[in-house]
Design a protein around this motif. Structure first.
Motif, PDB file in Angstrom:
ATOM      1  N   GLU A 133      40.358  43.309  44.306  1.00 11.77           N
ATOM      2  CA  GLU A 133      40.298  42.046  45.050  1.00 11.77           C
ATOM      3  C   GLU A 133      40.046  42.362  46.517  1.00 11.77           C
ATOM      4  O   GLU A 133      40.891  42.963  47.181  1.00 11.77           O
ATOM      5  N   ARG A 151      34.172  42.080  43.658  1.00  9.19           N
ATOM      6  CA  ARG A 151      35.271  42.008  42.698  1.00  9.19           C
ATOM      7  C   ARG A 151      34.829  42.563  41.342  1.00  9.19           C
ATOM      8  O   ARG A 151      35.511  43.375  40.739  1.00  9.19           O
ATOM      9  N   ALA A 152      33.678  42.103  40.895  1.00  9.38           N
ATOM     10  CA  ALA A 152      33.176  42.509  39.583  1.00  9.38           C
ATOM     11  C   ALA A 152      32.787  43.987  39.547  1.00  9.38           C
ATOM     12  O   ALA A 152      33.091  44.696  38.590  1.00  9.38           O
ATOM     13  N   ARG A 153      32.114  44.458  40.563  1.00  6.54           N
ATOM     14  CA  ARG A 153      31.588  45.832  40.561  1.00  6.54           C
ATOM     15  C   ARG A 153      32.653  46.876  40.878  1.00  6.54           C
ATOM     16  O   ARG A 153      32.597  47.979  40.362  1.00  6.54           O
ATOM     17  N   GLY A 202      36.132  46.267  40.787  1.00  5.88           N
ATOM     18  CA  GLY A 202      37.389  46.062  40.083  1.00  5.88           C
ATOM     19  C   GLY A 202      38.590  45.919  40.997  1.00  5.88           C
ATOM     20  O   GLY A 202      39.694  46.298  40.634  1.00  5.88           O
TER      21      GLY A 202
END
Length: 182
Positions: free
Chosen positions: A56, A50-52, A54
């Motif tokens: 879901e 999710r973080a890397r 962007g």
């Protein structure tokens, strides 16, 4: 394919001879393979994706994107596949680490090994054996990009993100090491 499809992340967990594997793919290709994918590991990987990326991640066990990676991994573990032919999404790795992993994938075939130092030399960085080790540790696509085939120059196994027993099992599958008797 439009850009939103390209960055959608689909994932599933599949069984293997080395335990549950987490697999994730984007429209570019397979983006992540993670060992020992129990609930806690899976949750950490999903947070990182999710973080890397962007996006879901969506659980999609029947995904067309994942069907071929699942088929090829099953064939590999059955001893029927020696070279993966999959589109790969390299977006989780960059710079020197990406260069090293691409070299590894292109030049170290099934059933062979390479030393950390030799791989460093192959990418034009003699003396960067420790950096090669770090690149192996950051490999987002283990098994498919075969970091298990990188060993110490003295014949030691070196490290492995999936654990040394997993590395031994993969090298035994490929005939580099003897299979355990029991």
């Amino acid at each position: 394919m439009n850009s939103s499809e390209q960055f959608e992340v689909e994932w599933t967990v599949v069984g293997s001879d080395i335990g549950p594997l987490f697999l994730a793919a984007t429209g570019e290709g397979l983006v992540s393979v993670v060992f020992h994918a129990d609930g806690a590991v899976r949750d950490r990987v999903l947070d990182r994706l999710r973080a890397r990326l962007g996006a879901e991640p969506v659980e999609a066990p029947g995904s067309a994107r994942l069907a071929e990676p699942i088929r090829q991994l099953a064939a590999y573990f059955a001893g029927e596949l020696r070279a993966f032919e999959l589109p790969l999404d390299w977006s989780l790795i960059s710079g020197f680490n990406r260069q090293v992993l691409r070299e590894l994938a292109a030049t170290v075939p099934y059933g062979s090994v390479v030393g950390y130092g030799e791989l460093a030399e192959r990418v034009g960085q003699p003396g960067a054996a420790q950096a090669v080790g770090a690149a192996m540790g950051s490999n987002p696509l283990p098994v498919v990009v075969p970091c298990h085939r990188v060993v110490e120059s003295d014949g030691g196994l070196g490290g492995f993100g999936g654990g040394l027993e997993t590395k031994r099992m993969l090298l035994a599958l490929e005939g580099v090491l003897p299979r355990p008797l029991f």
